[in-house]
Scaffold this active site. Structure first.
Site, PDB file in Angstrom:
ATOM      1  N   HIS A   1       0.840  -1.192   0.000  1.00  0.00           N
ATOM      2  CA  HIS A   1       0.000   0.000   0.000  1.00  0.00           C
ATOM      3  C   HIS A   1       0.881   1.251   0.000  1.00  0.00           C
ATOM      4  O   HIS A   1       1.814   1.360   0.793  1.00  0.00           O
ATOM      5  CB  HIS A   1      -0.906   0.030   1.237  1.00  0.00           C
ATOM      6  N   SER A   2       0.615   2.180  -0.915  1.00  0.00           N
ATOM      7  CA  SER A   2       1.250   3.497  -0.945  1.00  0.00           C
ATOM      8  C   SER A   2       2.780   3.343  -1.009  1.00  0.00           C
ATOM      9  O   SER A   2       3.314   2.795  -1.967  1.00  0.00           O
ATOM     10  CB  SER A   2       0.790   4.305   0.269  1.00  0.00           C
ATOM     11  N   ARG A   3       3.511   3.814  -0.007  1.00  0.00           N
ATOM     12  CA  ARG A   3       4.967   3.653   0.008  1.00  0.00           C
ATOM     13  C   ARG A   3       5.347   2.184  -0.098  1.00  0.00           C
ATOM     14  O   ARG A   3       6.324   1.824  -0.756  1.00  0.00           O
ATOM     15  CB  ARG A   3       5.539   4.264   1.291  1.00  0.00           C
TER      16      ARG A   3
END
Length: 286
Positions: A101-103
């Protein structure tokens, strides 16, 4: 046998990593990587909905219950790659899958690009491109990072008079979460001492990176990936802040994109079921 949030711990590269294991221990091996300033509890809503996976959700270095890196280290995204591979080695996983998720999604792509023969599938949740720095701006990027580090080193964390105040602080910002979601993250991310409550993520995570990849370097990682990639995009998430994300997706045939309802943390709240359905379809496909 099903694991429901069993705690795991790994010692490697001088750090103590905390993690949580979900699902079927005989299922498809998956490492789950959370986003910036989150921790592995961000997957607590999603994991019970996933099928036939042996999933290890990790508190990344400097986050949650995992150690902070040494004083001479930093948090460039490529530094996570060796730690992820080392944990896979401890698990005895010669090949594995990634859910980021994301980073954590960006780091997943770096892992898959650096180790294409070990990576089977990569599922991305509202994350793809890192922030790029053109080559000609690299000196200023390094200078800005050093100046901010020198100015902020030794500063104490921000303290809150109550756990509720610390939770409320996490609900604000570009990627704020709901109160219930913030409470979930706080269980691993908030600590208390004689001065009050504070979020325990390493303060260096707030600093600009000393060095960033440029677009050509990142594209080289993408072109090295051999495994299928599923990108789940939150309609009210990162594309709302960076609408050019989908327009600039490279024409790599193994990338499939699915738009889903919800904000950046769409895997944590009421929309987790839709995210789980997409992830289940992806990992179940031949």
């Amino acid at each position: 046998m099903q694991f429901r949030g069993r705690e795991r711990h790994f010692k490697t590269l001088g750090l103590d990593f905390a993690a949580r294991q979900w699902g079927n221990p005989d299922g498809l091996p998956v490492l789950a990587l959370h986003g910036w300033l989150d921790n592995c509890a961000s997957f607590d809503h999603l994991c019970p909905l996933l099928e036939n996976l042996n999933l290890i959700a990790i508190d990344m270095a400097g986050h949650g219950l995992t150690s902070h890196r040494s004083a001479d280290s930093s948090y460039n995204i490529w530094e996570d790659v060796i730690e992820i591979v080392a944990i896979a080695d401890q698990l005895g996983w010669k090949k594995f899958n990634l859910l980021g998720h994301s980073r954590g999604a960006i780091i997943s792509l770096l892992v898959a690009g650096a180790f294409p023969k070990r990576t089977q599938k990569v599922a991305l949740l509202d994350g793809f491109f890192p922030r790029f720095t053109p080559a000609e701006k690299a000196p200023q990027q390094l200078a800005d990072s050093i100046v901010q580090y020198m100015e902020k080193r030794g500063r104490p964390p921000r303290y809150y008079p109550s756990l509720e105040k610390a939770v409320a602080a996490r609900t604000r910002g570009d990627y704020g979460v709901s109160r219930e979601e913030a409470k979930l993250l706080a269980a691993r991310g908030v600590r208390k001492d004689e001065q009050g409550y504070y979020w325990c993520s390493d303060r260096r995570l707030y600093l600009p990176s000393p060095v960033r990849l440029d677009r050509l370097q990142f594209m080289a990682f993408l072109q090295s990936i051999q495994s299928p990639i599923q990108l789940c995009v939150a309609i009210e998430g990162i594309v709302k802040l960076y609408p050019e994300l989908l327009e600039n997706l490279p024409a790599i045939p193994q990338i499939a994109v699915e738009k889903l309802p919800g904000g950046h943390h769409f895997h944590m709240g009421d929309t987790a079921a839709a995210v789980a359905a997409a992830v289940n379809r992806f990992f179940a496909a031949d």
